[in-house]
Design a protein around this motif. Structure first.
Motif, PDB file in Angstrom:
ATOM      1  N   GLN A 791       0.816  -1.206  -0.041  1.00 55.78           N
ATOM      2  CA  GLN A 791       0.094  -0.060   0.077  1.00 55.78           C
ATOM      3  C   GLN A 791       1.013   1.308  -0.029  1.00 55.78           C
ATOM      4  N   ALA A 792       1.884   1.210   0.827  1.00 57.58           N
ATOM      5  CA  ALA A 792       2.773   2.488   0.925  1.00 57.58           C
ATOM      6  C   ALA A 792       3.454   2.512  -0.495  1.00 57.58           C
ATOM      7  N   THR A 793       3.793   1.593  -1.217  1.00 56.96           N
ATOM      8  CA  THR A 793       4.496   1.636  -2.450  1.00 56.96           C
ATOM      9  C   THR A 793       3.458   2.384  -3.425  1.00 56.96           C
ATOM     10  N   ASP A 794       2.123   1.742  -3.509  1.00 55.11           N
ATOM     11  CA  ASP A 794       1.206   2.489  -4.178  1.00 55.11           C
ATOM     12  C   ASP A 794       0.907   3.798  -4.312  1.00 55.11           C
ATOM     13  N   GLU A 795       0.982   4.110  -2.931  1.00 58.82           N
ATOM     14  CA  GLU A 795       0.824   5.620  -2.643  1.00 58.82           C
ATOM     15  C   GLU A 795       1.915   6.460  -3.002  1.00 58.82           C
ATOM     16  N   ASP A 796       2.948   5.929  -2.855  1.00 62.64           N
ATOM     17  CA  ASP A 796       4.343   6.704  -3.405  1.00 62.64           C
ATOM     18  C   ASP A 796       4.282   6.763  -4.790  1.00 62.64           C
ATOM     19  N   ALA A 797       3.683   5.542  -5.548  1.00 66.98           N
ATOM     20  CA  ALA A 797       3.749   5.730  -7.169  1.00 66.98           C
ATOM     21  C   ALA A 797       2.702   6.605  -7.650  1.00 66.98           C
ATOM     22  N   THR A 798       1.597   6.831  -6.691  1.00 65.01           N
ATOM     23  CA  THR A 798       0.532   7.688  -7.133  1.00 65.01           C
ATOM     24  C   THR A 798       0.969   8.875  -6.945  1.00 65.01           C
ATOM     25  N   ARG A 799       1.680   9.344  -6.010  1.00 71.81           N
ATOM     26  CA  ARG A 799       2.017  10.857  -5.508  1.00 71.81           C
ATOM     27  C   ARG A 799       3.082  11.049  -6.772  1.00 71.81           C
ATOM     28  N   LYS A 800       4.022  10.053  -6.921  1.00 75.61           N
ATOM     29  CA  LYS A 800       5.054  10.691  -8.190  1.00 75.61           C
ATOM     30  C   LYS A 800       4.171  10.662  -9.465  1.00 75.61           C
ATOM     31  N   LEU A 801       3.184   9.988  -9.663  1.00 72.45           N
ATOM     32  CA  LEU A 801       2.454   9.952 -10.749  1.00 72.45           C
ATOM     33  C   LEU A 801       1.814  11.458 -11.059  1.00 72.45           C
ATOM     34  N   LYS A 802       1.342  11.910  -9.849  1.00 75.56           N
ATOM     35  CA  LYS A 802       0.776  13.326 -10.020  1.00 75.56           C
ATOM     36  C   LYS A 802       1.733  14.231 -10.288  1.00 75.56           C
ATOM     37  N   ILE A 803       3.049  14.109  -9.686  1.00 72.59           N
ATOM     38  CA  ILE A 803       4.172  15.241  -9.911  1.00 72.59           C
ATOM     39  C   ILE A 803       4.438  15.152 -11.438  1.00 72.59           C
ATOM     40  N   ASP A 804       4.520  13.795 -11.915  1.00 72.39           N
ATOM     41  CA  ASP A 804       4.854  13.755 -13.294  1.00 72.39           C
ATOM     42  C   ASP A 804       3.835  14.380 -14.280  1.00 72.39           C
ATOM     43  N   ALA A 805       2.519  14.112 -13.712  1.00 72.26           N
ATOM     44  CA  ALA A 805       1.665  14.689 -14.668  1.00 72.26           C
ATOM     45  C   ALA A 805       1.578  16.419 -14.709  1.00 72.26           C
ATOM     46  N   ALA A 806       1.963  16.848 -13.529  1.00 69.63           N
ATOM     47  CA  ALA A 806       1.826  18.426 -13.358  1.00 69.63           C
ATOM     48  C   ALA A 806       3.110  18.764 -14.230  1.00 69.63           C
ATOM     49  N   ILE A 807       4.160  17.992 -14.249  1.00 70.47           N
ATOM     50  CA  ILE A 807       5.412  18.542 -15.203  1.00 70.47           C
ATOM     51  C   ILE A 807       5.201  18.574 -16.375  1.00 70.47           C
ATOM     52  N   ALA A 808       4.497  17.414 -16.900  1.00 72.01           N
ATOM     53  CA  ALA A 808       4.007  17.257 -18.342  1.00 72.01           C
ATOM     54  C   ALA A 808       3.182  18.376 -18.841  1.00 72.01           C
ATOM     55  N   LYS A 809       2.242  18.832 -17.942  1.00 73.59           N
ATOM     56  CA  LYS A 809       1.111  19.720 -18.426  1.00 73.59           C
ATOM     57  C   LYS A 809       2.042  21.242 -18.514  1.00 73.59           C
ATOM     58  N   ALA A 810       2.790  21.377 -17.434  1.00 83.59           N
ATOM     59  CA  ALA A 810       3.828  22.616 -17.631  1.00 83.59           C
ATOM     60  C   ALA A 810       4.694  22.591 -18.801  1.00 83.59           C
ATOM     61  N   SER A 811       5.097  21.542 -19.110  1.00 86.15           N
ATOM     62  CA  SER A 811       5.961  21.355 -20.628  1.00 86.15           C
ATOM     63  C   SER A 811       5.000  21.700 -21.767  1.00 86.15           C
ATOM     64  N   LEU A 812       3.674  21.177 -21.917  1.00 86.27           N
ATOM     65  CA  LEU A 812       2.753  21.259 -22.440  1.00 86.27           C
ATOM     66  C   LEU A 812       2.457  22.518 -23.047  1.00 86.27           C
TER      67      LEU A 812
END
Length: 933
Positions: A791-812
């Motif tokens: 569960q902890a790993t899933d939460e970390d992955a989700t949080r990292k996925l959110k950060i990557d999504a925000a960075i991708a939006k900024a790049s776009l």
């Protein structure tokens, strides 16, 4: 009364004998110039505060009418010299060494010369001396031989000590000036009668007229009249020596007394007045005429007809020069006063004032330009010539070195600025100018110090008042809080209460009214004291006495009201036993308040920076501390002091997280809506607003579902104490994270800085090590069910996925902006930028879709992390290669600049520039790839 023998004449230190040049202006009889086209009357014709106008522009005035009133204790009245109309009240050049302008009343004569009705003071012997002095003040009488000191003020000071000598100054020692000599000749009787009036006011034992022996005609006229009147007034003929007409020097000549440093002649029982002032006093008392004219000497070789004239105040100097036939070609310097103590006029338009005794129109031969200043040769001639027995050489050194304290110690302010030292100086040093400058600086420093002290007193008084008011408000607040906190105690059944006495309400009302009256009176006293302070600063004598009386009366009223309030019987109070809180309970209550404050502050910071892991950890820690403090307070009986309240349900961690998500989404939505209000047509902002609305609705729905399914009511468990190693590891993680963020921010501003790149890599490693050490330690166990590692790993992955999504939006967004700009400029890179935009959009959609599905496998994430690390390493190496290529090019350019003929260097430079272009192209390609990731 029998004629007394002539008084003895003594001597004073120093003095000089410059050429007299007095005969030129005595060759013609007294002249009376015609009325000028306008009279300019400065409001500051005396020492002290300038007068206040009593008239307005356009008013018609009569001759002798008061047009300005005194503005404080050290001030004087001003009167119209002739009848006419007030054409202006404006700033005009005035007679002053600075050459500056000052406020003046402009009077246009009507040629009628119509007097106001004059009221002489016939009963001056019968009324009080104070009334006589007030009358003289209203007639605008001032000292006409020096600084223009108001006569009534000088005569008031004479009553501090019994007077032994009343000296009339008729010496007129300065070269060229003969105004007093002519006045004595023309108005001998008026002078003697004026002296007798002043003698009545001051009551001195001896009255002496001091006059130089170069005025035989005036001396003969005085002695003849005094002999005829059998007067006790004595005439002391002193030898001609400059500056025997100085007040302190004449006192020493006639009495052999020296005025102590820093004191006045009145302090040793002596008073001096000028002959012009005595005549003005006579005309005011006997005829009711105010001071509107004076005798003035017009002299100098540039005038064809030098003479003495009786001139109206406010007459322009140019009008007098025309009257005396000025020769413009000969005039090189125009001086008001004598050649020793006068000052140069920049313009002939300045007016005659009450202290104008001479106008000198000098030729170049009479007043040549002073020789250049040379070094002091220490000859001592200045000390021998100084009539004040000072050390001019020492004072010069102190003045030049700005040592004002030493200059004062050497009695700088005893200098009368007679100019004798400058006259005899073989080095042509303008000593008097140095002394004047030092005096002005010292006076300015004193005034600044006084203003600073007054400001400090006001500040301290204001601070004390504010503290008193704050203390009073706090006392009232505590009293209200204490009254409201008392619980309504249950009273046992009692027999019928006795009827209250009717006098009780009346007593309460009387006490209340007395307190209100006391507060109002105190406020009134503060206002009066403030007004009194302002009146004292401005020297408004009339207001000071009235305000002081009001202040005294108000203080008396306050003391009476305070006595009344203190004597008022206290209102009967019902005693109620309030529950007493133990010291431990009080301490626990304070702990609850502190923990609550810390938690609110941390939550506020988290709302501004929702991705900050350190703040999240703080919020969790403060929440646990608050729970523990509340439990401790409840166990110690903290609830006994309050009415029973319904227990607030404890939120689960998921509910708290959902609540924070709602707050964050709401904040972001409000921010984007505000931006959208400023730019309503922005499609990107509209898209963001729609996304944030959707996120807010989802967060509210999640919070609502958690509220409907609350966590089971389990007793809260105490938070176990963390180990020291765990706390240290947690602090290390926070510090490493902060340092890394700071370096990354600096690197964003300077991406080519290899030193910052190395530091960033170092801090990333430090952060990873700290996180690994923190994970290796035992995490404190809480009462909540422990989360599984998956569960902890899933939460970390989700949080990292959110950060990557925000960075991708900024790049776009960045790529879209670059594409739009390229289209506007019709750039050739439009197609490549279009491809980058499509790739960035696809990448952002892919991450957004993964985030919405809520699934992100650990394996792809690990692969992505591994690829990301490998890419960063490549990017770092490429940056270093590009920097090295650029450095090589710069080095070759410097060598080539030193020796441009070497062909091998040119070839090497061409190869190096090509290498630099290749490396920078590779770096740009990697940078674009990074932005699209």
């Amino acid at each position: 009364m029998a004629k007394q023998s002539n008084p003895p004449v003594y001597a004073f230190h120093g003095g000089i004998h410059p050429p007299e040049n007095k005969a030129q202006s005595l060759a013609l009889p007294l002249g009376k110039p015609s009325l000028p086209s306008e009279l300019v009357l400065p409001l500051g014709q005396h020492i002290g505060q300038a007068s206040r106008p009593l008239i307005n522009v356009g008013d018609r005035v009569q001759k002798g009418q008061a047009i300005a009133i005194n503005n404080g204790f050290l001030s004087s009245f001003l009167h119209a010299p002739t009848s006419g109309q007030i054409s202006a009240i404006e700033s005009r050049p005035v007679a002053h060494p600075s050459g500056l302008s000052d406020m003046c009343i402009i009077l246009t004569p009507d040629q009628a010369d119509e007097w106001i009705e004059l009221e002489p003071l016939e009963n001056w012997r019968d009324i009080s001396k104070t009334d006589v002095l007030t009358f003289l003040a209203e007639k605008g009488i001032i000292g006409m031989g020096g600084a223009g000191f108001p006569t009534q003020v000088k005569l008031q000071g004479a009553h501090k000590h019994p007077l032994t000598h009343f000296i009339i100054n008729a010496a007129e020692c300065e070269p060229y000036i003969t105004a007093d000599d002519m006045l004595i000749r023309e108005k001998t009787l008026e002078l003697i009668l004026g002296i007798e009036i002043l003698q009545h006011l001051v009551e001195a034992k001896h009255v002496v007229i001091g006059i130089e022996d170069n005025k035989p005609t005036a001396i003969a006229a005085l002695e003849k009249l005094l002999k005829e009147r059998q007067s006790s007034i004595q005439v002391a003929v002193v030898p001609t020596k400059y500056p025997s007409g100085g007040e302190k020097q004449l006192i020493q000549l006639l009495t052999e007394k020296e005025v102590p440093s820093g004191q006045y002649p009145a302090d040793i029982g002596i008073l001096c007045q000028n002959v012009g002032t005595c005549v003005a006093v006579y005309e005011a008392i006997k005829h009711g005429r105010p001071l509107i004219s004076r005798f003035t000497t017009l002299t100098g070789d540039a005038l064809k007809a030098p003479q003495n004239v009786e001139v109206l105040l406010g007459t322009p100097i140019s009008h007098l020069l025309d009257y005396a036939d000025l020769q413009d070609k000969k005039l090189t310097r125009l001086v008001m006063g004598g050649p020793m103590m006068g000052f140069t006029l920049d313009s002939s338009d300045v007016p005659v004032v009450k202290t104008t005794n001479c106008v000198l129109a000098a030729t170049k031969k009479e007043l040549p330009q002073p020789a250049p200043e040379q070094a002091c040769i220490r000859c001592g001639m200045c000390e021998q010539a100084c009539p004040a027995s000072l050390l001019p050489q020492q004072l010069l050194w102190f003045a030049k070195s700005q040592e004002h304290e030493k200059a004062e110690h050497y009695n700088l302010f005893d200098c009368i600025e007679c100019g004798a030292c400058s006259y005899v100086c073989p080095s042509s040093i303008p000593l008097v100018q140095y002394y004047r400058h030092s005096k002005s600086e010292i006076r300015e420093a004193r005034e600044a110090a006084v203003k600073s002290d007054i400001a400090k007193q006001r500040f301290e008084a204001r601070k004390a008042r504010q503290e008193a008011e704050a203390a009073e408000k706090e006392a009232k607040r505590l009293a209200r809080q204490s009254a409201s906190a008392k619980p309504a105690a249950k009273k046992p059944a009692k027999p019928a209460p006795e009827a209250p006495t009717p006098a009780a309400p009346a007593v309460d009302e009387a006490a209340k009214k007395a307190k209100i009256d006391l507060a109002i009176t105190k406020a009134k006293l503060k206002k009066l004291e403030k007004a009194l302070l302002e009146a004292q600063e401005k020297e408004h004598t009339e207001e000071i006495s009235a305000l002081q009386t009001q202040v005294d009366e108000t203080k008396k009223d306050i003391s009476e009201l305070e006595t009344k309030v203190a004597s008022a019987p206290a209102a009967p109070t019902k005693k109620a036993t309030a529950p007493v809180m133990s010291d431990e309970a009080k301490k626990a209550k304070v702990d609850v308040a502190l923990a609550s404050t810390k938690l609110k502050k941390a939550e506020k910071q988290l709302a501004e920076d929702p991705d900050n892991a350190e703040l999240k950890a703080k919020v969790s820690g403060f929440s646990a501390d608050l729970k523990i403090a509340q439990e401790a307070f409840e166990k110690l009986g903290g609830n006994d002091t309050k009415p029973a309240t319904v227990a607030k349900p404890v939120l689960s961690d998921e509910a708290k997280k959902a609540k924070v998500d709602v707050a964050l989404a709401s904040t972001k939505l409000k921010k984007i809506q505000k931006q959208l209000a400023d730019d309503a047509d922005n499609e990107a902002l509209k898209t963001k607003a729609a996304d944030f609305e959707k996120a807010l609705k989802e967060a509210e729905a999640r919070l609502s579902s958690l509220d409907n399914n609350p966590a089971p009511d389990t007793p809260p468990a105490k938070k176990p104490a963390m180990s020291d190693d765990y706390k240290k590891a947690k602090v290390d993680v926070a510090l490493a994270s902060t340092k890394l963020k700071k370096i990354q921010k600096q690197l964003a501003e300077d991406p080519q800085n290899s030193e910052l790149q190395g530091k960033a890599v170092e801090f990333e490693k430090t952060l990873k090590d700290a996180e690994a050490q923190l994970a290796a330690l035992d995490v404190p166990v809480t009462a909540e069910p422990a989360k599984s590692k998956a569960q902890a790993t899933d939460e970390d992955a989700t949080r990292k996925l959110k950060i990557d999504a925000a960075i991708a939006k900024a790049s776009l967004k960045k790529a879209e902006k670059a594409l739009l700009k390229a289209k506007e400029l019709n750039s050739e890179d439009t197609s490549s930028l279009q491809q980058q935009v499509e790739k960035a959009k696809a990448h952002a959609n892919e991450l957004e879709q993964a985030l919405q599905n809520g699934t992100a496998s650990a394996q792809p994430e690990a692969q992505a992390n591994e690829q990301s690390a490998e890419f960063k390493e490549r990017l770092k190496k490429q940056k270093v290669a590009a920097a090295l290529a650029k450095a090589q090019v710069n080095k070759l350019k410097r060598l080539l600049a030193a020796d441009p003929e070497v062909e091998s260097l040119q070839q090497e430079l061409a190869a190096a520039e090509k290498t630099q272009q290749d490396e920078e192209a590779k770096l740009e390609q990697l940078t674009n790839t990074q932005e699209n990731r």
